[in-house]
Design a protein around this motif. Sequence first.
Motif, PDB file in Angstrom:
ATOM      1  N   LEU A 248      -3.229 -14.351  -0.987  1.00  0.00           N
ATOM      2  CA  LEU A 248      -2.497 -13.275  -0.312  1.00  0.00           C
ATOM      3  C   LEU A 248      -1.795 -12.402  -1.347  1.00  0.00           C
ATOM      4  O   LEU A 248      -1.038 -12.893  -2.180  1.00  0.00           O
ATOM      5  N   ARG A 249      -2.079 -11.121  -1.302  1.00  0.00           N
ATOM      6  CA  ARG A 249      -1.357 -10.202  -2.179  1.00  0.00           C
ATOM      7  C   ARG A 249      -1.286  -8.806  -1.573  1.00  0.00           C
ATOM      8  O   ARG A 249      -2.103  -8.415  -0.735  1.00  0.00           O
ATOM      9  N   ASP A 250      -0.287  -8.091  -2.045  1.00  0.00           N
ATOM     10  CA  ASP A 250      -0.032  -6.718  -1.656  1.00  0.00           C
ATOM     11  C   ASP A 250      -1.020  -5.817  -2.381  1.00  0.00           C
ATOM     12  O   ASP A 250      -1.248  -5.980  -3.582  1.00  0.00           O
ATOM     13  N   LEU A 251      -1.634  -4.885  -1.665  1.00  0.00           N
ATOM     14  CA  LEU A 251      -2.536  -3.951  -2.327  1.00  0.00           C
ATOM     15  C   LEU A 251      -1.763  -2.894  -3.106  1.00  0.00           C
ATOM     16  O   LEU A 251      -2.347  -2.165  -3.902  1.00  0.00           O
ATOM     17  N   GLY A 252      -0.462  -2.823  -2.877  1.00  0.00           N
ATOM     18  CA  GLY A 252       0.343  -1.797  -3.526  1.00  0.00           C
ATOM     19  C   GLY A 252       0.766  -2.159  -4.931  1.00  0.00           C
ATOM     20  O   GLY A 252       0.640  -3.289  -5.377  1.00  0.00           O
ATOM     21  N   GLY A 253       1.292  -1.132  -5.634  1.00  0.00           N
ATOM     22  CA  GLY A 253       1.867  -1.346  -6.949  1.00  0.00           C
ATOM     23  C   GLY A 253       1.069  -0.775  -8.098  1.00  0.00           C
ATOM     24  O   GLY A 253       1.613  -0.516  -9.172  1.00  0.00           O
ATOM     25  N   MET A 254      -0.236  -0.577  -7.891  1.00  0.00           N
ATOM     26  CA  MET A 254      -1.067  -0.074  -8.986  1.00  0.00           C
ATOM     27  C   MET A 254      -1.019   1.452  -9.059  1.00  0.00           C
ATOM     28  O   MET A 254      -0.936   2.130  -8.028  1.00  0.00           O
ATOM     29  N   PRO A 255      -1.073   2.023 -10.271  1.00  0.00           N
ATOM     30  CA  PRO A 255      -1.110   3.481 -10.398  1.00  0.00           C
ATOM     31  C   PRO A 255      -2.366   4.060  -9.757  1.00  0.00           C
ATOM     32  O   PRO A 255      -3.453   3.508  -9.875  1.00  0.00           O
TER      33      PRO A 255
ATOM     34  N   ALA B 245      -4.182   8.089  -8.148  1.00  0.00           N
ATOM     35  CA  ALA B 245      -4.241   9.523  -8.432  1.00  0.00           C
ATOM     36  C   ALA B 245      -2.988  10.247  -7.961  1.00  0.00           C
ATOM     37  O   ALA B 245      -2.630  11.300  -8.502  1.00  0.00           O
ATOM     38  N   ASN B 246      -2.305   9.706  -6.947  1.00  0.00           N
ATOM     39  CA  ASN B 246      -1.123  10.372  -6.369  1.00  0.00           C
ATOM     40  C   ASN B 246       0.162   9.589  -6.609  1.00  0.00           C
ATOM     41  O   ASN B 246       1.089   9.657  -5.814  1.00  0.00           O
ATOM     42  N   GLY B 247       0.222   8.841  -7.689  1.00  0.00           N
ATOM     43  CA  GLY B 247       1.359   7.959  -7.917  1.00  0.00           C
ATOM     44  C   GLY B 247       0.953   6.536  -7.608  1.00  0.00           C
ATOM     45  O   GLY B 247      -0.211   6.257  -7.344  1.00  0.00           O
ATOM     46  N   ASN B 248       1.885   5.623  -7.634  1.00  0.00           N
ATOM     47  CA  ASN B 248       1.550   4.226  -7.370  1.00  0.00           C
ATOM     48  C   ASN B 248       1.150   4.009  -5.920  1.00  0.00           C
ATOM     49  O   ASN B 248       1.710   4.647  -5.009  1.00  0.00           O
ATOM     50  N   VAL B 249       0.185   3.110  -5.693  1.00  0.00           N
ATOM     51  CA  VAL B 249      -0.158   2.703  -4.334  1.00  0.00           C
ATOM     52  C   VAL B 249       1.100   2.084  -3.711  1.00  0.00           C
ATOM     53  O   VAL B 249       1.796   1.287  -4.342  1.00  0.00           O
ATOM     54  N   LYS B 250       1.401   2.457  -2.483  1.00  0.00           N
ATOM     55  CA  LYS B 250       2.634   2.015  -1.833  1.00  0.00           C
ATOM     56  C   LYS B 250       2.630   0.511  -1.597  1.00  0.00           C
ATOM     57  O   LYS B 250       1.620  -0.061  -1.167  1.00  0.00           O
ATOM     58  N   ARG B 251       3.754  -0.101  -1.838  1.00  0.00           N
ATOM     59  CA  ARG B 251       3.917  -1.530  -1.570  1.00  0.00           C
ATOM     60  C   ARG B 251       4.323  -1.755  -0.115  1.00  0.00           C
ATOM     61  O   ARG B 251       4.913  -0.891   0.528  1.00  0.00           O
TER      62      ARG B 251
ATOM     63  N   LEU C 255     -11.374   0.803  -1.223  1.00  0.00           N
ATOM     64  CA  LEU C 255     -10.187   1.551  -0.822  1.00  0.00           C
ATOM     65  C   LEU C 255      -9.356   1.952  -2.042  1.00  0.00           C
ATOM     66  O   LEU C 255      -8.901   3.102  -2.150  1.00  0.00           O
ATOM     67  N   LEU C 256      -9.158   1.021  -2.972  1.00  0.00           N
ATOM     68  CA  LEU C 256      -8.397   1.350  -4.183  1.00  0.00           C
ATOM     69  C   LEU C 256      -9.098   2.440  -4.986  1.00  0.00           C
ATOM     70  O   LEU C 256      -8.446   3.330  -5.552  1.00  0.00           O
ATOM     71  N   THR C 257     -10.428   2.393  -5.031  1.00  0.00           N
ATOM     72  CA  THR C 257     -11.176   3.422  -5.745  1.00  0.00           C
ATOM     73  C   THR C 257     -11.006   4.773  -5.069  1.00  0.00           C
ATOM     74  O   THR C 257     -10.838   5.806  -5.736  1.00  0.00           O
ATOM     75  N   LEU C 258     -11.026   4.793  -3.746  1.00  0.00           N
ATOM     76  CA  LEU C 258     -10.792   6.032  -3.004  1.00  0.00           C
ATOM     77  C   LEU C 258      -9.412   6.612  -3.300  1.00  0.00           C
ATOM     78  O   LEU C 258      -9.234   7.833  -3.323  1.00  0.00           O
ATOM     79  N   LEU C 259      -8.451   5.735  -3.536  1.00  0.00           N
ATOM     80  CA  LEU C 259      -7.088   6.185  -3.823  1.00  0.00           C
ATOM     81  C   LEU C 259      -6.924   6.656  -5.263  1.00  0.00           C
ATOM     82  O   LEU C 259      -5.856   7.161  -5.624  1.00  0.00           O
ATOM     83  N   GLY C 260      -7.958   6.480  -6.072  1.00  0.00           N
ATOM     84  CA  GLY C 260      -7.885   6.932  -7.447  1.00  0.00           C
ATOM     85  C   GLY C 260      -7.328   5.908  -8.412  1.00  0.00           C
ATOM     86  O   GLY C 260      -6.887   6.255  -9.520  1.00  0.00           O
ATOM     87  N   VAL C 261      -7.353   4.631  -8.026  1.00  0.00           N
ATOM     88  CA  VAL C 261      -6.955   3.558  -8.934  1.00  0.00           C
ATOM     89  C   VAL C 261      -8.041   3.408  -9.998  1.00  0.00           C
ATOM     90  O   VAL C 261      -9.230   3.539  -9.707  1.00  0.00           O
TER      91      VAL C 261
END
Length: 264
Positions: free
Chosen positions: A17-24, A26-32, A173-179
């Motif tokens: 179990l982990r949060d998908l948030g926290g990684m940088p 394209a629009n700032g860090n993914v929200k936690r 999803l992370l790739t779509l977010l620009g991670v």
Amino acid sequence: MNDAYRRTVSIASAPNLRDLGGMPSANGNVKRGVLYRSASLSSLTDTDQGWFSTLGIQTVYDLRTAAEAAESPDRLPAGTERINLDVLADASASIAASVGQLTTDPRTFVASLADGQAERLFEDSYRDFVRMPSALNAYRSLYLSLLDEDRQGAALFHCTTGKDRTGWAAASLLTLLGVSEADVYDDYLQTNTDLLPALEPVLQQAESHGVEREALMPVLGVRESYLAASFQQMHEQFGGIHEYATDGLGLSSGQLHGLRTILS
């Protein structure tokens, strides 16, 4: 593998179990605290349900087959909505949905996957996550539900071990977010740290049947080549992540913008 962004949530009966948030991104860090991933929640204890509730998760997306979900139903806190999205509904058989056989006949199961067969089957399954109609429908439904204005609280998606069907959901999803690609693979490979301790009973049971634990690693862990097979299929079939989302999943530019707004 270290969790560089400290996203792992330690709940004993909710492995991987982990949060998908926290990684940088394209629009700032993914929200936690917005979207989580995990293995099956079928063993969530009464005590751990209390800890799970503190995460604010009100919607759980179950990516397992109907048979998997019926055999080991999720144990969720009262009021949590579970939505079944069967990624492999169109598959006659898949190694990703067969890991449970390790607890019934580990020697026969592992013998059938010797000489690199396990790796080949997993890589083919990862291609199915991208090309199979039921997979495209499931991941499209996941994204659309995340966009639903009536949905409340945080959300979580999972399969059986939270590494394959869940792994592609997170990676795409992370790739779509620009991670970055490096961070996407780090999240994927974090499963080898977060999941394997919880599978110790399975490993010990297999060893009691004469199966060496090293033979189980291609099945119980994840490898870069597995996720790479999904990305290769995506590029071959659609051209890139944006085209996968628009042409494969049928999402509009406005919906993609909405996802980025919600998650990053």
